[in-house]
Design a protein around this motif. Structure first.
Motif, short mmCIF file in Angstrom:
data_model
loop_
_atom_site.label_atom_id
_atom_site.label_comp_id
_atom_site.label_asym_id
_atom_site.label_seq_id
_atom_site.Cartn_x
_atom_site.Cartn_y
_atom_site.Cartn_z
N ILE A 39 32.95 -42.63 -1.83
CA ILE A 39 31.53 -42.29 -1.87
C ILE A 39 31.36 -40.79 -2.03
O ILE A 39 30.55 -40.34 -2.86
CB ILE A 39 30.83 -42.80 -0.60
N GLN A 40 32.06 -39.99 -1.27
CA GLN A 40 31.94 -38.52 -1.34
C GLN A 40 33.19 -37.98 -2.04
O GLN A 40 34.30 -38.12 -1.53
CB GLN A 40 31.82 -37.90 0.05
N PRO A 41 33.03 -37.35 -3.17
CA PRO A 41 34.19 -36.90 -3.95
C PRO A 41 34.97 -35.83 -3.20
O PRO A 41 34.39 -34.99 -2.52
CB PRO A 41 33.57 -36.33 -5.23
N PRO A 42 36.28 -35.82 -3.30
CA PRO A 42 37.07 -34.73 -2.74
C PRO A 42 36.75 -33.41 -3.45
O PRO A 42 36.30 -33.40 -4.60
CB PRO A 42 38.52 -35.17 -2.99
N VAL A 43 36.99 -32.30 -2.75
CA VAL A 43 36.73 -30.98 -3.30
C VAL A 43 38.08 -30.40 -3.75
O VAL A 43 39.05 -30.38 -3.00
CB VAL A 43 36.08 -30.07 -2.24
N LEU B 201 45.52 -20.95 -8.94
CA LEU B 201 45.40 -19.51 -9.18
C LEU B 201 46.69 -18.90 -9.69
O LEU B 201 46.72 -17.72 -10.03
CB LEU B 201 44.97 -18.80 -7.88
N ASP B 202 47.77 -19.68 -9.74
CA ASP B 202 49.05 -19.13 -10.16
C ASP B 202 49.33 -19.34 -11.65
O ASP B 202 50.47 -19.28 -12.09
CB ASP B 202 50.18 -19.74 -9.34
N GLU C 170 35.31 -23.04 -7.24
CA GLU C 170 36.22 -21.91 -7.35
C GLU C 170 36.82 -21.61 -5.97
O GLU C 170 36.15 -21.73 -4.95
CB GLU C 170 35.48 -20.67 -7.87
N ALA C 171 38.08 -21.25 -5.97
CA ALA C 171 38.76 -20.95 -4.71
C ALA C 171 38.19 -19.69 -4.09
O ALA C 171 37.82 -18.74 -4.79
CB ALA C 171 40.26 -20.79 -4.94
N ARG D 63 37.20 -22.47 4.76
CA ARG D 63 36.47 -23.67 4.37
C ARG D 63 37.19 -24.92 4.85
O ARG D 63 36.57 -25.87 5.32
CB ARG D 63 36.29 -23.68 2.85
N SER D 64 38.51 -24.92 4.75
CA SER D 64 39.28 -26.06 5.22
C SER D 64 39.16 -26.21 6.73
O SER D 64 39.04 -27.31 7.25
CB SER D 64 40.74 -25.89 4.82
#
Length: 577
Positions: A41-45, A50-51, A82-83, A91-92
């Motif tokens: 239901i809720q998409p992963p982020v 970046l490498d 964007e990271a 955020r995690s």
């Protein structure tokens, strides 16, 4: 920010995810069933690598991606962002805390990661809405053995007190204790045993009476106990000897007038000087003050009062002579037999007297005389008069019942009288110390019937410990034992000697009465008898005439000499003849 569809197998795991602890198999099965039923239901982020890679890194939703792969989904929707500058560390952290509280180990690992990325403890506290003190407390887990952290990450957490003890110990000590207390696979750790093995005595600054000068002199360094209550001074030191030494020096330098440092016993209570009386209220002007250290190392105060010194014979009191010069203290000598020993002798005499009354040959005239003598004992109370009764009627009634027939008539033979008299004497006569002591009459009776030969062997440890050194050595010489250097050794030799057929009867235990006590008993015959108006004859103190009037208040029915009987008593005597 956009939503795309992608194969979940193409997404890369984020090694810096805040939640490192594995979820339970039951939670994973429930999530898999939900994905199979309704999808995600809720998409992963996710965020681009970046490498330089072309893939995506999962920022939030690791378990949802794993469930989609397990459910066999070919594509899922993901939210591309964007990271952040910290590669999504904060955020995690926030995302995991909001969904389900992280265990302390994962929180600590996330905080350490943020600190490594340049976050301060204050900014982390603001971002996570946690007190700074909580952030510092979690960072103490850095001092916990990694093997213990792995056990805690499984959900097997110690309580706060146990965690505080573990974190305060060194890694070497933790390693040794963990090696001995490591749980088996699938079992929980016995954290209380681990904490006991790592416990260290702490002395807190709030209990210290000394200042910084003594603290520096003794090399005391304070450490902050972050697990303690926030409203207290939680500074402490593990240098117990230095802390107690500084406290002792402070007490020595700050003794009040009439003050002294007192010791404490095994229960942490102050040991006052001998004969001192503790003052629980407001101390007086002449009272003393004692300082001592309790079990927490805190200085405590106790007030006590010493008895006034009594001048010895031939010595002038200091209040009269104006000083204490020339006064000497005379040590009180230990009595030959202690109070406990006297109690034991009273028990020995009573048992021997009762056995002699029951078994020794006693003539009828002696038996009747003893019966009269028994009622003169100081433990006997007789209430005379029409309605008078003997105390302890239930006990004496069973002896009197032997003199009656079944139909209630008084009928008996001489053998029955003898048995009843012996039983009554046994109940009345007593040498036991206390209110049941019959006084000198019991010792007279015991000597008359030869109760000395019924006395038990007193050569036992319980009785010999009640004797003084001189008495023990005299008893040893009497049986041919050389006194030892130590009293204990002499006593052991006596016990070993008398454990066989040899019998020890201490001379103080013999029934022969003191002549002064007998003379005091005979003086009662010279005193006036109590009048008819007296309703009780009660002598609990052994004087035999507590309720009789004084000599100057003799009843009018006595003649001038004071010893003649009145007419009624004379008539009773004629009837008795």
């Amino acid at each position: 920010m956009q939503i795309i569809k992608i194969d979940p197998r193409a997404l890369n795991e984020n090694t810096g995810d805040a939640r490192q602890s594995k979820s339970s198999a039951q939670a994973d099965a429930l999530l898999l069933a939900t994905v199979k039923a309704v999808g995600i239901i809720q998409p992963p982020v996710v965020s681009p690598q970046l490498d330089g890679g072309n893939g995506y890194i999962i920022q939030a939703g690791h378990r949802r991606v794993q469930a989609a792969i397990a459910a066999g989904l070919e594509e899922i929707e993901v939210l591309v962002k964007e990271a952040a500058n910290d590669n999504g560390a904060m955020r995690s952290m926030v995302e995991n805390i909001a969904r389900e509280p992280l265990n302390p180990v994962d929180q600590w690992r996330g905080i350490e990661r943020l600190v490594a990325l340049g976050w301060t403890e204050e900014t982390i506290a603001v971002a996570l809405a946690l007190p700074v003190r909580q952030i510092r407390k979690l960072r103490l887990l850095a001092n916990v053995l990694p093997a213990m952290l792995d056990q805690m990450a499984k959900g097997d957490m110690p309580n706060e007190q146990q965690l505080r003890t573990i974190a305060a110990a060194s890694l070497e000590d933790q390693k040794e204790v963990w090696k001995a207390q490591k749980p088996k696979k699938g079992d929980t750790a016995q954290w209380w045993q681990i904490a006991n093995g790592l416990s260290i005595t702490r002395m807190f600054a709030r209990d210290a009476s000394f200042g910084d000068d003594l603290r520096e002199a003794y090399g005391i360094e304070w450490a902050d106990d972050l697990f303690g209550p926030a409203d207290q001074d939680n500074r402490y030191t593990t240098n117990v000897e230095a802390f107690l030494g500084a406290q002792q020096e402070w007490m020595t330098s700050n003794l009040p007038k009439k003050g002294a440092i007192v010791e404490v016993n095994n229960w942490g209570q102050p040991e006052l000087p001998k004969k001192a009386e503790r003052v629980y209220g407001k101390p007086g002007k002449g009272d003393h003050t004692g300082l001592y250290l309790d079990r927490d190392g805190k200085v405590q105060c106790v007030h006590y009062r010493m008895p006034e010194a009594k001048p010895t014979k031939g010595q002038v009191s200091s209040s009269i002579s104006g000083g204490t010069e020339g006064e000497t203290t005379v040590a009180k000598a230990r009595p030959d037999v202690t109070q406990k020993g006297q109690d034991m002798i009273g028990d020995f005499r009573t048992d021997a007297l009762h056995e002699a009354l029951a078994r020794a040959p006693i003539s009828d005239d002696m038996l009747m005389a003893l019966l009269v003598l028994a009622f003169a004992g100081q433990n006997v109370r007789v209430d005379s008069g029409a309605g008078g009764a003997l105390y302890g009627a239930a006990r004496f009634g069973r002896h009197a019942a032997r003199l009656f027939t079944g139909d209630g008539r008084l009928s008996f033979d001489m053998d029955t009288v003898r048995v009843a008299a012996r039983a009554a004497l046994i109940d009345v006569l007593s040498c036991r110390r206390g209110m049941s002591n019959s006084g000198v009459v019991s010792r007279v009776a015991g000597e008359a019937i030869g109760a000395d030969r019924f006395l038990p062997n007193m050569g036992m440890e319980d009785f010999l410990v009640c004797l003084s050194r001189q008495t023990l050595e005299a008893a040893a010489k009497d049986v041919g034992i050389q006194p030892r250097a130590r009293v204990r050794e002499t006593r052991s030799a006596l016990v070993e000697h008398f454990v066989s057929d040899a019998v020890l009867v201490h001379p103080a235990a013999l029934f022969a009465p003191d002549p002064q006590d007998v003379a005091a008993l005979l003086r009662h015959g010279d005193q006036g008898k109590c009048g008819d108006d007296e309703t009780t004859i009660d002598s609990p103190d052994g004087n035999g005439d507590a309720d009789c009037p004084a000599d100057d208040e003799a009843p009018a029915d006595l003649d001038d000499e004071g010893g003649a009987l009145n007419d009624r008593e004379t008539a009773y005597g004629i009837a008795a003849e």
